[in-house]
Scaffold this motif. Structure first.
Motif, PDB file in Angstrom:
ATOM      1  N   GLY A 213       0.827  -1.212   0.000  1.00  0.00           N
ATOM      2  CA  GLY A 213       0.000   0.000   0.000  1.00  0.00           C
ATOM      3  C   GLY A 213       0.859   1.258   0.000  1.00  0.00           C
ATOM      4  O   GLY A 213       0.581   2.216  -0.729  1.00  0.00           O
TER       5      GLY A 213
ATOM      6  N   ARG B 177       2.262   2.107  -3.331  1.00  0.00           N
ATOM      7  CA  ARG B 177       1.243   2.590  -4.255  1.00  0.00           C
ATOM      8  C   ARG B 177       0.814   4.021  -3.925  1.00  0.00           C
ATOM      9  O   ARG B 177       0.679   4.861  -4.798  1.00  0.00           O
ATOM     10  N   TRP B 178       0.616   4.313  -2.647  1.00  0.00           N
ATOM     11  CA  TRP B 178      -0.015   5.590  -2.281  1.00  0.00           C
ATOM     12  C   TRP B 178       0.891   6.541  -1.501  1.00  0.00           C
ATOM     13  O   TRP B 178       0.504   7.653  -1.202  1.00  0.00           O
ATOM     14  N   GLY B 179       2.063   6.055  -1.076  1.00  0.00           N
ATOM     15  CA  GLY B 179       2.946   6.914  -0.283  1.00  0.00           C
ATOM     16  C   GLY B 179       3.093   6.384   1.129  1.00  0.00           C
ATOM     17  O   GLY B 179       2.206   5.676   1.630  1.00  0.00           O
TER      18      GLY B 179
ATOM     19  N   MET C 251       0.476   5.527   4.335  1.00  0.00           N
ATOM     20  CA  MET C 251      -0.936   5.463   3.922  1.00  0.00           C
ATOM     21  C   MET C 251      -1.470   4.045   4.099  1.00  0.00           C
ATOM     22  O   MET C 251      -0.851   3.068   3.682  1.00  0.00           O
TER      23      MET C 251
ATOM     24  N   LEU D 243      -7.868   5.837   2.294  1.00  0.00           N
ATOM     25  CA  LEU D 243      -7.982   6.111   0.862  1.00  0.00           C
ATOM     26  C   LEU D 243      -9.246   6.871   0.505  1.00  0.00           C
ATOM     27  O   LEU D 243     -10.283   6.718   1.130  1.00  0.00           O
ATOM     28  N   GLN D 244      -9.090   7.692  -0.526  1.00  0.00           N
ATOM     29  CA  GLN D 244     -10.222   8.439  -1.060  1.00  0.00           C
ATOM     30  C   GLN D 244     -10.933   7.582  -2.105  1.00  0.00           C
ATOM     31  O   GLN D 244     -10.362   6.636  -2.652  1.00  0.00           O
TER      32      GLN D 244
ATOM     33  N   GLN E  15      -9.151   6.806  -5.412  1.00  0.00           N
ATOM     34  CA  GLN E  15      -8.026   5.875  -5.274  1.00  0.00           C
ATOM     35  C   GLN E  15      -8.538   4.439  -5.175  1.00  0.00           C
ATOM     36  O   GLN E  15      -7.929   3.507  -5.680  1.00  0.00           O
TER      37      GLN E  15
ATOM     38  N   ARG F 177     -12.634  -0.344   0.901  1.00  0.00           N
ATOM     39  CA  ARG F 177     -11.344  -0.246   1.603  1.00  0.00           C
ATOM     40  C   ARG F 177     -10.926  -1.606   2.154  1.00  0.00           C
ATOM     41  O   ARG F 177      -9.767  -2.003   2.063  1.00  0.00           O
TER      42      ARG F 177
ATOM     43  N   ARG G 165      -9.801  -3.765  -0.570  1.00  0.00           N
ATOM     44  CA  ARG G 165      -8.441  -3.373  -0.982  1.00  0.00           C
ATOM     45  C   ARG G 165      -7.396  -4.087  -0.091  1.00  0.00           C
ATOM     46  O   ARG G 165      -6.401  -4.613  -0.561  1.00  0.00           O
TER      47      ARG G 165
END
Ligand SMILES: [Zn+2]
Length: 502
Positions: free
Chosen positions: A420, A423-425, A428, A433-434, A437, A469, A472
């Protein structure tokens, strides 16, 4: 002679620079403090006078005016003693004013002249660095804690005599070594959770994605045991995260200055009778962190959730959503971070035995309804994973194979989190997640599975995101890049497995 020393005032964890200006003035002998000092700061005069006299130094026979600027900033606590004492000694030319250039100080002065650590030394040191106030004098006992902050010159001092010797250049400072770090080993192993495959799976998902978890079940079914093992699955903190956590505990006065810096995420288990201030933060003066902030980057376990008053539970909603608590007071607004993994546990009914195969429930239906109504919908909507935990009988236990150990599952959790983060920084989690995303990583078939379920079950828009989420996280635990229908189906099962009415 005008002497200038710097100090740091903390409003929550936010540091503010305070200029302490000391000057001799005409008038009756004594010390006059201006600039919104609180009672403890005002009491400083008595302590400082005695300490200076007993250290063989001279207490001025004239009037000393001390201005704490800016005036509109609250200045709280005995940590201002040391900079005030240094200011008085410089104003009366017992130490050279030039030696105060770029000097910041924090510490309580004892009547015998000793310098004592105060709560909040660590965030003060972080503040001194960020505000570039210069080198920091602190009590020697707190020097190791302050020295955890890099790019800051920390000088530990034992007493006023040593402070004067250092500032006169008669002595060289001792080197302050940072306190060591440690990861306390947990003795709680997931292997002990036998015969509960769904519960084991759920704590793994919660740990990997940082998802809040609701455990519903009768007393003695192992809800607390599960929550503690979930905590043991969390990866150790990074150094800067550990410092942030330690800073909160330091402000709360819960951290011994010489304690090693723990890299273990916190685990807080407040009793259900806790006050709102104890949970969210508060108290007189500048609001102190509550259990929610003390659990930052760790687990907050609230057992017997429905025994806690509803309005206190409602106050949890926003901080859980934002990962931050804001407490507004007349004179200050304080923010504390609260990125916690929230685990709530509750009995299914007042007697606790609804659905328990071992004992019959004795509650009247209307009482059960009232009990359930106390768990507000909006708070429940913020909890991604709901599961029912049933007691395991002896026969099942005897037949159950040993599950995977905490070490094995924790390694999978760490890998999922790293996937994760790539992928997102960094830092995170799936729970952060928004919408866009989440949708980007979802297959068309998985999306239609979810849409069908949401329509059929009349779930809220928030439930839609939350399910995605969890899906995910499940995909990440399997090292799969695109969310598939089976991930969505499993995620939906954790929303719906809670008993009727929840
Ligand atoms: Zn009952």
């Amino acid at each position: 002679m005008l002497a200038l020393v710097h100090a740091v005032a903390l409003v929550g964890l936010t540091p503010h620079r305070v200029r302490i200006e000391c000057s001799r003035a005409t008038g009756l002998p004594g010390m006059r403090l201006v600039g919104l000092p609180d009672t403890a700061v005002r009491e400083a005069e008595d302590r400082i006078r005695t300490a200076i006299q007993r250290s063989g130094l001279r207490w001025p026979q004239e009037r000393i005016v001390i201005n704490l600027a800016p005036a509109d900033l609250p200045k709280v606590g005995s940590g201002f003693d040391l900079p005030l004492a240094i200011g008085v000694l410089a104003a009366t030319e017992q130490i050279p004013a030039a030696s105060l250039a770029g000097l910041c100080a924090c510490g309580e002065v004892g009547l015998d002249g000793s310098i004592r650590p105060v709560p909040g030394t660590l965030p003060t040191a972080v503040g001194a660095r960020d505000l570039r106030t210069g080198r920091l004098f602190v009590a020697e006992a707190a020097a190791g804690e302050a020295a955890l902050v890099t790019d800051l010159e920390v000088v530990g001092v034992r007493d006023l005599t040593e402070v004067v010797a250092l500032l006169r250049g008669d002595r060289l400072p001792r080197e302050s070594l940072p306190t060591p770090t440690e990861v306390p080993a947990s003795t709680l192993d997931l292997r002990d959770v036998r015969g509960q495959p769904v519960a084991r799976r759920t704590v793994e998902i919660a740990a990997a994605g940082g998802h809040h978890l609701l455990l519903v079940g009768p007393p003695g079914c192992g809800k607390t045991m599960l929550a503690r093992r979930l905590h043991a699955l969390l990866p150790p903190l990074e150094m800067d995260q550990a410092l942030e956590v330690a800073a909160i505990h330091s402000v709360a006065g819960e951290r011994a200055p010489d304690a090693p810096l723990s890299l273990a995420p916190p685990l807080r288990e407040p009793h259900h009778s806790i006050s709102a201030a104890g949970l969210i933060g508060g108290g007189s003066g500048i609001a102190r962190p509550g259990e929610l902030a003390l659990a930052h980057r760790g687990v907050l376990l609230l057992d017997e959730l429905l025994e806690t008053p509803r309005w206190i539970l409602d106050a949890l909603r926003q901080p859980l959503e934002r990962g931050e608590i804001t407490i507004t007071r007349a004179r200050s607004r304080v923010r504390y971070p609260s990125r916690v993994l929230f685990v709530a546990a509750t009995n299914p009914c007042p007697c606790g035995h609804l659905g328990d195969p071992r004992r019959a429930c004795t509650c009247r239906p209307d009482r059960i309804e009232r009990y359930r109504a106390r768990l507000s919908g909006p708070l429940l909507d913020r909890i991604d994973l709901h599961i029912e935990v049933q007691p395991v009988d002896r026969r099942q236990l005897a037949g159950a194979a040993d599950g995977e150990s905490t070490a094995v599952v924790a390694a999978r959790v760490l890998e999922a989190r790293q996937r994760g983060a790539e992928r997102w920084g960094a830092g995170m989690l799936a729970r952060d997640l928004q919408d866009h995303q989440l949708r980007a990583g979802c297959s068309g078939r998985a999306m239609s599975t979810l849409v069908r379920a949401i329509d059929g079950l009349a779930l809220s828009a928030r439930a839609f995101d939350r399910t995605l989420r969890v899906a995910r996280t499940i995909a990440d635990l399997e090292a799969v890049e695109v969310i598939a229908p089976e991930h969505v189906e499993e995620a939906l099962a954790y929303r719906l497995s809670a008993p009727v009415g929840l």
